[in-house]
Motif scaffolding. Structure first.
Motif, mmCIF file in Angstrom:
data_model
loop_
_atom_site.group_PDB
_atom_site.id
_atom_site.type_symbol
_atom_site.label_atom_id
_atom_site.label_comp_id
_atom_site.label_asym_id
_atom_site.label_seq_id
_atom_site.Cartn_x
_atom_site.Cartn_y
_atom_site.Cartn_z
ATOM 1 N N ILE A 138 -9.024 -5.572 0.321
ATOM 2 C CA ILE A 138 -7.740 -5.540 1.016
ATOM 3 C C ILE A 138 -7.574 -4.179 1.675
ATOM 4 C CG2 ILE A 138 -5.241 -5.789 0.773
ATOM 5 C CD1 ILE A 138 -5.896 -7.265 -1.927
ATOM 6 N N LYS A 139 -7.281 -4.178 2.956
ATOM 7 C CA LYS A 139 -7.013 -2.939 3.694
ATOM 8 C C LYS A 139 -5.784 -3.170 4.558
ATOM 9 C CE LYS A 139 -11.756 -1.285 3.955
ATOM 10 N NZ LYS A 139 -11.703 -0.264 2.974
ATOM 11 N N GLY A 140 -4.912 -2.178 4.616
ATOM 12 C CA GLY A 140 -3.718 -2.303 5.432
ATOM 13 C C GLY A 140 -2.746 -1.184 5.134
ATOM 14 N N SER A 141 -1.483 -1.449 5.427
ATOM 15 C CA SER A 141 -0.435 -0.477 5.147
ATOM 16 C C SER A 141 0.845 -1.208 4.777
ATOM 17 C CB SER A 141 -0.200 0.438 6.349
ATOM 18 O OG SER A 141 0.312 -0.305 7.426
ATOM 19 N N ILE A 142 1.646 -0.550 3.955
ATOM 20 C CA ILE A 142 2.937 -1.101 3.561
ATOM 21 C C ILE A 142 4.009 -0.073 3.881
ATOM 22 C CG2 ILE A 142 2.118 -2.683 1.785
ATOM 23 C CD1 ILE A 142 2.592 -0.537 -0.295
ATOM 24 N N GLU A 143 5.206 -0.546 4.126
ATOM 25 C CA GLU A 143 6.316 0.345 4.454
ATOM 26 C C GLU A 143 7.060 0.678 3.173
ATOM 27 O OE1 GLU A 143 10.141 -0.823 6.581
ATOM 28 O OE2 GLU A 143 8.960 0.089 8.187
ATOM 29 N N LEU A 144 7.175 1.972 2.896
ATOM 30 C CA LEU A 144 7.885 2.447 1.714
ATOM 31 C C LEU A 144 9.014 3.383 2.127
ATOM 32 C CD1 LEU A 144 4.884 3.348 -0.627
ATOM 33 C CD2 LEU A 144 6.237 1.258 -0.618
ATOM 34 N N GLU A 145 9.956 3.569 1.214
ATOM 35 C CA GLU A 145 11.058 4.496 1.440
ATOM 36 C C GLU A 145 10.823 5.746 0.604
ATOM 37 O OE1 GLU A 145 15.911 4.336 1.494
ATOM 38 O OE2 GLU A 145 14.856 3.080 0.070
ATOM 39 N N CYS A 146 10.862 6.887 1.251
ATOM 40 C CA CYS A 146 10.620 8.165 0.584
ATOM 41 C C CYS A 146 11.716 8.419 -0.445
ATOM 42 C CB CYS A 146 10.580 9.284 1.618
ATOM 43 S SG CYS A 146 10.357 10.925 0.906
ATOM 44 N N ASP A 147 11.316 8.828 -1.636
ATOM 45 C CA ASP A 147 12.276 9.120 -2.701
ATOM 46 C C ASP A 147 13.062 10.396 -2.426
ATOM 47 O OD1 ASP A 147 11.491 6.901 -4.128
ATOM 48 O OD2 ASP A 147 10.021 7.995 -5.333
ATOM 49 N N SER A 150 -1.963 -7.312 -6.088
ATOM 50 C CA SER A 150 -2.867 -6.192 -5.818
ATOM 51 C C SER A 150 -2.205 -5.158 -4.919
ATOM 52 C CB SER A 150 -4.154 -6.692 -5.167
ATOM 53 O OG SER A 150 -4.820 -7.572 -6.029
ATOM 54 N N ILE A 151 -1.473 -5.617 -3.933
ATOM 55 C CA ILE A 151 -0.771 -4.703 -3.028
ATOM 56 C C ILE A 151 0.372 -4.001 -3.759
ATOM 57 C CG2 ILE A 151 0.672 -4.587 -0.957
ATOM 58 C CD1 ILE A 151 -1.087 -6.904 0.152
ATOM 59 N N SER A 152 1.122 -4.745 -4.563
ATOM 60 C CA SER A 152 2.250 -4.164 -5.289
ATOM 61 C C SER A 152 1.801 -3.102 -6.292
ATOM 62 C CB SER A 152 3.033 -5.249 -6.025
ATOM 63 O OG SER A 152 3.633 -6.119 -5.098
ATOM 64 N N LEU A 153 0.623 -3.269 -6.859
ATOM 65 C CA LEU A 153 0.118 -2.283 -7.815
ATOM 66 C C LEU A 153 -0.304 -0.987 -7.136
ATOM 67 C CD1 LEU A 153 -1.951 -4.533 -10.227
ATOM 68 C CD2 LEU A 153 0.193 -3.339 -10.721
ATOM 69 N N GLU A 154 -0.446 -1.001 -5.833
ATOM 70 C CA GLU A 154 -0.809 0.198 -5.090
ATOM 71 C C GLU A 154 0.392 1.078 -4.759
ATOM 72 O OE1 GLU A 154 -4.017 1.378 -4.030
ATOM 73 O OE2 GLU A 154 -4.391 -0.005 -5.690
ATOM 74 N N VAL A 155 1.607 0.586 -4.989
ATOM 75 C CA VAL A 155 2.815 1.376 -4.716
ATOM 76 C C VAL A 155 2.873 2.524 -5.721
ATOM 77 C CG1 VAL A 155 5.343 1.353 -4.662
ATOM 78 C CG2 VAL A 155 4.060 -0.605 -3.789
ATOM 79 N N PRO A 156 2.908 3.759 -5.258
ATOM 80 C CA PRO A 156 2.931 4.895 -6.192
ATOM 81 C C PRO A 156 4.283 5.020 -6.885
ATOM 82 C CG PRO A 156 3.127 5.671 -3.938
ATOM 83 C CD PRO A 156 2.899 4.191 -3.860
ATOM 84 N N MET A 157 4.269 5.645 -8.068
ATOM 85 C CA MET A 157 5.518 5.861 -8.801
ATOM 86 C C MET A 157 6.443 6.785 -8.029
ATOM 87 S SD MET A 157 5.526 4.152 -11.601
ATOM 88 C CE MET A 157 6.591 4.938 -12.762
ATOM 89 N N LYS A 158 5.867 7.832 -7.450
ATOM 90 C CA LYS A 158 6.639 8.798 -6.675
ATOM 91 C C LYS A 158 6.275 8.595 -5.209
ATOM 92 C CE LYS A 158 7.638 13.728 -6.756
ATOM 93 N NZ LYS A 158 7.232 15.001 -7.359
ATOM 94 N N LYS A 159 7.196 8.025 -4.461
ATOM 95 C CA LYS A 159 6.936 7.709 -3.056
ATOM 96 C C LYS A 159 7.415 8.870 -2.183
ATOM 97 C CE LYS A 159 9.334 3.977 -3.669
ATOM 98 N NZ LYS A 159 9.682 3.392 -4.900
ATOM 99 N N LEU A 160 6.464 9.665 -1.704
ATOM 100 C CA LEU A 160 6.793 10.805 -0.859
ATOM 101 C C LEU A 160 6.258 10.600 0.543
ATOM 102 C CD1 LEU A 160 6.184 13.942 -3.071
ATOM 103 C CD2 LEU A 160 8.342 12.989 -2.326
#
Length: 170
Positions: free
Chosen positions: A62-71, A121-131
Motif C-alpha cells: 500500500i502506498k499513498g497519503s492520508i489527510e491528518l490534522e496537526c495536533d 493497515s492504513i489506520s495503523l499508520e496514523v502516528p500518535m503525535k500528528k505534527l
C-alpha cells in the motif's frame, strides 16, 4: 458496514499460481467505516495473490497519503504511508479468524474482500503525535513545557520570603 465491491477478488475461477491485482483507494473507502481516524486519503494497493490447494496468500503493498490534522496547529496536511502486509487464508470447515493475519475460509468460497484489511493497515499508520511537517525540524521537548531562563529567574524572584526562612531551618 457495507462491503465495498471495488475491493473484491474473485478467487473461485483462479488457477493454482500467482496472480497480480491493483486497487486504488480514496475518500470513499474511509466513509464506509464508522468513527474512522482517517476521513480523507488516496493511494494504490498492489496485491500479489498466491493460490494453492491448501491456502491463499495475499501480499499487500500500500502506498499513498492520508489527510491528518496537526495536533499543534490544527492545520491539515498530507501524511505519506507505505505498508507491506501478508494475509493468509486457509481452507476449513467453518469460517474463523486464527490470528490477525491468518483466517480460515470455506473451500467453496467465491471471493475475498480486502477493504477491511486495507482500511486497518492504513489506520495503523496514523502516528500518535500528528505534527505538520513544518514542525518536524524543531527540537522535541518530550512533552514538557519549555521555560526560558528569564522565566526561571522571574519564578525564583516571586518566591515567598517565608519559604526562604523555612529552607534555612533545614
Amino acid at each position: 458496514m457495507k462491503e465495498l465491491k471495488a475491493f473484491k477478488i474473485e478467487i473461485f475461477g483462479l488457477s493454482n499460481s500467482t496472480h497480480d491485482f491493483s486497487f486504488t483507494f480514496n475518500d470513499d473507502l474511509f466513509a464506509h467505516f464508522e468513527n474512522s481516524l482517517v476521513s480523507k486519503g488516496k493511494g494504490a494497493c498492489d496485491v500479489i495473490l498466491t493460490k494453492t490447494d491448501a491456502m491463499i496468500t495475499l501480499n499487500l503493498t500500500i502506498k499513498g497519503s492520508i489527510e491528518l490534522e496537526c495536533d499543534r496547529s490544527l492545520e491539515l496536511f498530507d501524511f505519506p504511508i507505505s505498508v507491506n502486509k501478508e494475509i493468509v487464508y486457509k481452507y476449513g470447515d467453518e469460517e474463523k479468524e486464527l490470528s490477525e493475519d491468518v483466517f480460515v475460509i470455506l473451500k467453496g468460497e467465491q471471493e475475498i474482500n480486502i477493504a477491511s484489511f486495507l482500511y486497518e493497515s492504513i489506520s495503523l499508520e496514523v502516528p500518535m503525535k500528528k505534527l505538520h511537517p513544518k514542525f518536524q525540524d524543531e527540537p522535541d521537548s518530550d512533552g514538557m513545557i519549555y521555560i526560558s531562563e528569564t522565566d526561571k529567574e522571574s519564578q525564583e524572584e516571586s518566591t515567598d520570603p517565608r519559604w526562604e526562612a523555612l529552607k534555612k531551618l533545614k
